[in-house]
Design a protein around this motif. Structure first.
Motif, PDB file in Angstrom:
ATOM      1  N   ILE A  87      34.394 -38.364  24.390  1.00 46.65           N
ATOM      2  CA  ILE A  87      34.073 -37.970  25.765  1.00 46.65           C
ATOM      3  C   ILE A  87      32.670 -38.428  26.135  1.00 46.65           C
ATOM      4  O   ILE A  87      32.433 -38.963  27.222  1.00 46.65           O
ATOM      5  N   ALA A  88      31.727 -38.209  25.216  1.00 47.10           N
ATOM      6  CA  ALA A  88      30.334 -38.596  25.494  1.00 47.10           C
ATOM      7  C   ALA A  88      30.227 -40.101  25.747  1.00 47.10           C
ATOM      8  O   ALA A  88      29.535 -40.532  26.683  1.00 47.10           O
ATOM      9  N   ARG A  89      30.882 -40.901  24.923  1.00 44.45           N
ATOM     10  CA  ARG A  89      30.812 -42.359  25.117  1.00 44.45           C
ATOM     11  C   ARG A  89      31.430 -42.771  26.455  1.00 44.45           C
ATOM     12  O   ARG A  89      30.899 -43.632  27.156  1.00 44.45           O
ATOM     13  N   ILE A 115      24.534 -40.393  19.928  1.00 44.78           N
ATOM     14  CA  ILE A 115      25.064 -41.318  20.931  1.00 44.78           C
ATOM     15  C   ILE A 115      24.100 -41.438  22.108  1.00 44.78           C
ATOM     16  O   ILE A 115      23.877 -42.529  22.638  1.00 44.78           O
ATOM     17  N   ALA A 116      23.526 -40.308  22.528  1.00 41.93           N
ATOM     18  CA  ALA A 116      22.567 -40.326  23.641  1.00 41.93           C
ATOM     19  C   ALA A 116      21.371 -41.213  23.325  1.00 41.93           C
ATOM     20  O   ALA A 116      20.889 -41.963  24.187  1.00 41.93           O
ATOM     21  N   GLN A 117      20.905 -41.168  22.091  1.00 38.25           N
ATOM     22  CA  GLN A 117      19.785 -42.033  21.702  1.00 38.25           C
ATOM     23  C   GLN A 117      20.213 -43.499  21.724  1.00 38.25           C
ATOM     24  O   GLN A 117      19.477 -44.371  22.213  1.00 38.25           O
ATOM     25  N   GLU A 118      21.413 -43.766  21.238  1.00 36.16           N
ATOM     26  CA  GLU A 118      21.945 -45.135  21.225  1.00 36.16           C
ATOM     27  C   GLU A 118      22.069 -45.696  22.647  1.00 36.16           C
ATOM     28  O   GLU A 118      21.753 -46.865  22.904  1.00 36.16           O
ATOM     29  N   LYS A 119      22.506 -44.841  23.587  1.00 37.93           N
ATOM     30  CA  LYS A 119      22.756 -45.279  24.965  1.00 37.93           C
ATOM     31  C   LYS A 119      21.546 -45.073  25.881  1.00 37.93           C
ATOM     32  O   LYS A 119      21.609 -45.402  27.072  1.00 37.93           O
ATOM     33  N   ASN A 120      20.475 -44.512  25.331  1.00 35.12           N
ATOM     34  CA  ASN A 120      19.289 -44.150  26.118  1.00 35.12           C
ATOM     35  C   ASN A 120      19.651 -43.230  27.281  1.00 35.12           C
ATOM     36  O   ASN A 120      19.290 -43.449  28.432  1.00 35.12           O
ATOM     37  N   LYS A 121      20.372 -42.167  26.939  1.00 37.77           N
ATOM     38  CA  LYS A 121      20.731 -41.108  27.876  1.00 37.77           C
ATOM     39  C   LYS A 121      20.124 -39.798  27.395  1.00 37.77           C
ATOM     40  O   LYS A 121      19.387 -39.768  26.401  1.00 37.77           O
ATOM     41  N   VAL A 122      20.432 -38.700  28.078  1.00 39.87           N
ATOM     42  CA  VAL A 122      19.853 -37.399  27.739  1.00 39.87           C
ATOM     43  C   VAL A 122      20.925 -36.483  27.160  1.00 39.87           C
ATOM     44  O   VAL A 122      22.051 -36.446  27.652  1.00 39.87           O
ATOM     45  N   PRO A 140      14.318 -38.645  20.294  1.00 40.69           N
ATOM     46  CA  PRO A 140      13.488 -38.647  21.505  1.00 40.69           C
ATOM     47  C   PRO A 140      14.307 -38.415  22.773  1.00 40.69           C
ATOM     48  O   PRO A 140      13.752 -38.141  23.830  1.00 40.69           O
ATOM     49  N   ASN A 141      15.631 -38.495  22.654  1.00 41.27           N
ATOM     50  CA  ASN A 141      16.517 -38.292  23.803  1.00 41.27           C
ATOM     51  C   ASN A 141      17.166 -36.918  23.817  1.00 41.27           C
ATOM     52  O   ASN A 141      17.951 -36.617  24.718  1.00 41.27           O
ATOM     53  N   GLY A 142      16.842 -36.082  22.828  1.00 41.36           N
ATOM     54  CA  GLY A 142      17.498 -34.782  22.712  1.00 41.36           C
ATOM     55  C   GLY A 142      16.545 -33.616  22.846  1.00 41.36           C
ATOM     56  O   GLY A 142      15.395 -33.672  22.404  1.00 41.36           O
ATOM     57  N   ILE A 143      17.047 -32.547  23.467  1.00 42.95           N
ATOM     58  CA  ILE A 143      16.298 -31.286  23.580  1.00 42.95           C
ATOM     59  C   ILE A 143      17.213 -30.150  23.134  1.00 42.95           C
ATOM     60  O   ILE A 143      18.393 -30.115  23.482  1.00 42.95           O
ATOM     61  N   HIS A 144      16.670 -29.229  22.342  1.00 48.21           N
ATOM     62  CA  HIS A 144      17.408 -28.046  21.890  1.00 48.21           C
ATOM     63  C   HIS A 144      16.859 -26.853  22.664  1.00 48.21           C
ATOM     64  O   HIS A 144      15.710 -26.466  22.458  1.00 48.21           O
ATOM     65  N   TRP A 145      17.671 -26.265  23.534  1.00 47.64           N
ATOM     66  CA  TRP A 145      17.122 -25.414  24.578  1.00 47.64           C
ATOM     67  C   TRP A 145      17.084 -23.910  24.307  1.00 47.64           C
ATOM     68  O   TRP A 145      16.054 -23.274  24.452  1.00 47.64           O
TER      69      TRP A 145
END
Length: 405
Positions: A87-89, A115-122, A140-145
């Motif tokens: 789904i993410a891809r 995947i987000a890091q690979e695609k430069n997404k959030v 660098p593309n991930g946040i744990h909230w």
């Protein structure tokens, strides 16, 4: 000619300048994806309620950011990492989703963050707990909230042991990354406080019956049975424990991830006195009550869990980051999010660390006695506030490769 060239360069600079009002929004729309358990054992604590909360955040922000519309899409992760990854891809590559929130389970979150890091997404994890998201697998593309397993363990295990009679532990653990992380973090806190772990058992997610696991815990003679699971699994474990007379027999239950919907399902007769750690409770103050009232009006009368309150908070902060950056490109947005303090109804003076951990105070809660409850959802009370710096693993102990030591 020089005047024309200079004017053109100034015009380009104005369009590109963060916060200039000329937004660089890809595809002329900001698209947020909510990827959660929509139909399984965690649907009640995240799922459809998370979608409601994100849509509320978008509406409260005004429906647009830097003049461009905001859209929300959602999907059921089915508690499978391969489903979540697919789904993410598709969302990132085909449907041009800019950021994915929620993420259902830790295994899914770890996959999607990569995947987000690979695609430069959030990627913003709000409904999962594995500390690996800001540890070895940090991005660098991930946040744990909202929370993590370290914070849950630190709050609940420490409080349980301080009460006395909590020196030996046995764990009933959900058999995937979240449960294993929660057991590991709690066991470490137990040992730091001179306690011991006498055993553990792994239980499949969505187990219909926890009798065999509880019999093992009962026969271990451990003073505390730590429940390293969540949602319907936690509810069923506590209900089965009541049937077996485990608490009446002198053993304690430590709910390591318990939310208000769980207490409501269990009932105060069986849940009373249970200690647990959360990031939010709807009846803390006027601000939390006001949000809960608005949310409940759109979600069948139920107040929000900490996940549902947290995903609103995260979505709102993400939109503030886009506004400040003047673009929805991942790295500038995350950079701005880390600069802006987090101040909303559930978090005061929060901040996002360089490892992606959102730092906020946590709360030790206790399920009320039936005689203390004045209404259907008046179920818990705040016993103590745990400052952020005490609640979360210090950077000095981090395994995140982004941290410069």
């Amino acid at each position: 000619m020089r005047i024309l060239v200079t004017a053109a360069m100034v015009a380009i600079w104005i369009v590109a300048a963060p916060g200039s009002g000329f937004a660089q929004i890809s595809d002329d729309v900001v698209k947020i994806g909510v990827l959660d358990d929509m139909s399984g054992p965690y649907a009640d604590i995240q799922g459809p309620g998370d979608v409601v909360a994100v849509k509320m955040a978008v509406e409260d922000f005004g429906g647009k950011v830097n003049g461009k519309p905001i859209e929300v899409v959602s999907a059921d992760v089915q508690l499978k990492a391969d489903v979540g990854s697919a789904i993410a891809r598709r969302w990132y590559d085909v449907e041009k989703v800019d950021a994915i929130f929620g993420l259902g389970t830790s295994a899914v979150a770890l996959a999607v963050q990569g995947i987000a890091q690979e695609k430069n997404k959030v990627s913003i994890a709000t409904s999962v707990g594995s500390t690996a998201l800001t540890g070895k697998a940090c991005s660098p593309n991930g946040i744990h909230w909202v929370y993590d397993t370290y914070a849950l363990a630190k709050g609940t295990a420490t409080a349980t042991m301080k009460q006395g009679g909590g020196d030996s532990w046995f764990f009933i653990t959900a058999d995937y990354a979240f449960g294993q992380s929660l057991e590991s973090d709690t066991a470490a806190i137990v040992k730091q406080n001179n306690g011991k772990v006498v055993g553990s058992v792994r239980a499949p997610v969505n187990s219909p019956d926890f009798s065999s696991f509880l019999l093992q815990a009962q026969s271990s003679k451990a003073q505390v049975i730590g429940l390293a699971n969540a949602g319907a699994d936690t509810i069923n474990t506590i209900k089965n424990a009541s049937d077996f007379g485990i608490v009446a027999g002198g053993q304690k239950l430590a709910g390591l991830l318990v939310l208000i919907t769980d207490i409501h399902s269990i009932g105060l007769k069986d849940a009373q006195g249970l200690l647990f750690t959360e990031a939010y409770y709807w009846d803390q103050n006027d601000e939390t009550r006001a949000f809960a009232k608005r949310f409940a009006e759109r979600h069948g009368g139920k107040p929000p869990t900490m996940f549902q309150a947290g995903i609103y908070s995260a979505a709102m902060h993400y939109l503030k980051g886009i506004k400040a950056a003047g673009t929805d490109e991942a790295k500038p947005v995350i950079s701005e999010m880390k600069k802006i303090p987090v101040n909303d109804f559930m978090t005061k003076n929060g901040s996002i660390r360089e490892d992606g951990r959102m730092m906020r105070d946590m709360y030790l809660l206790q399920a009320k006695k039936p005689s203390e409850s004045k209404s259907e959802w008046d179920l818990m009370k705040v016993v103590a506030t745990i400052p952020a710096e005490q609640a979360f693993r210090p950077l000095s102990e981090s395994e995140c490769p982004l941290i410069k030591k």
